[in-house]
Design a protein around this motif. Sequence first.
Motif, short mmCIF file in Angstrom:
data_model
loop_
_atom_site.label_atom_id
_atom_site.label_comp_id
_atom_site.label_asym_id
_atom_site.label_seq_id
_atom_site.Cartn_x
_atom_site.Cartn_y
_atom_site.Cartn_z
N GLU A 32 39.68 -34.01 0.19
CA GLU A 32 40.76 -33.03 0.79
C GLU A 32 41.03 -31.86 -0.06
N ARG A 40 38.92 -24.27 4.41
CA ARG A 40 38.60 -25.04 5.67
C ARG A 40 39.78 -25.86 6.01
N ASP A 41 39.70 -25.99 7.15
CA ASP A 41 40.85 -27.12 7.89
C ASP A 41 40.40 -28.59 7.56
N THR A 43 39.48 -31.84 8.96
CA THR A 43 38.96 -32.05 9.89
C THR A 43 37.98 -33.31 9.61
N ARG A 45 34.77 -33.61 10.28
CA ARG A 45 33.54 -32.91 10.10
C ARG A 45 33.54 -32.39 8.75
N ASN A 46 34.70 -31.89 8.17
CA ASN A 46 34.96 -31.07 6.89
C ASN A 46 35.02 -32.20 5.86
#
Length: 67
Positions: A32, A40-41, A43, A45-46
């Motif tokens: 995180e 980035r958000d 998510t 994927r991230n």
Amino acid sequence: MTSRPEASRPSEDRHTPDAVLHARTGTDVSPEDLVLAAGRDITPRNLEWARRKLAAEGPAALDKLLP
């Protein structure tokens, strides 16, 4: 004689020493943290991207993103 207010201001070409710019506090870096540092958000994927990056680069991955 003209007034030069800029002459009374501190010099703006002073630089912050590198030792003051470190972002990590010695704690573990989470996926995180890496996602947020990359702008980035959070998510799935991230988070997976961040997990792979941390596995490959370790905590230095965060240092590479931040000044």
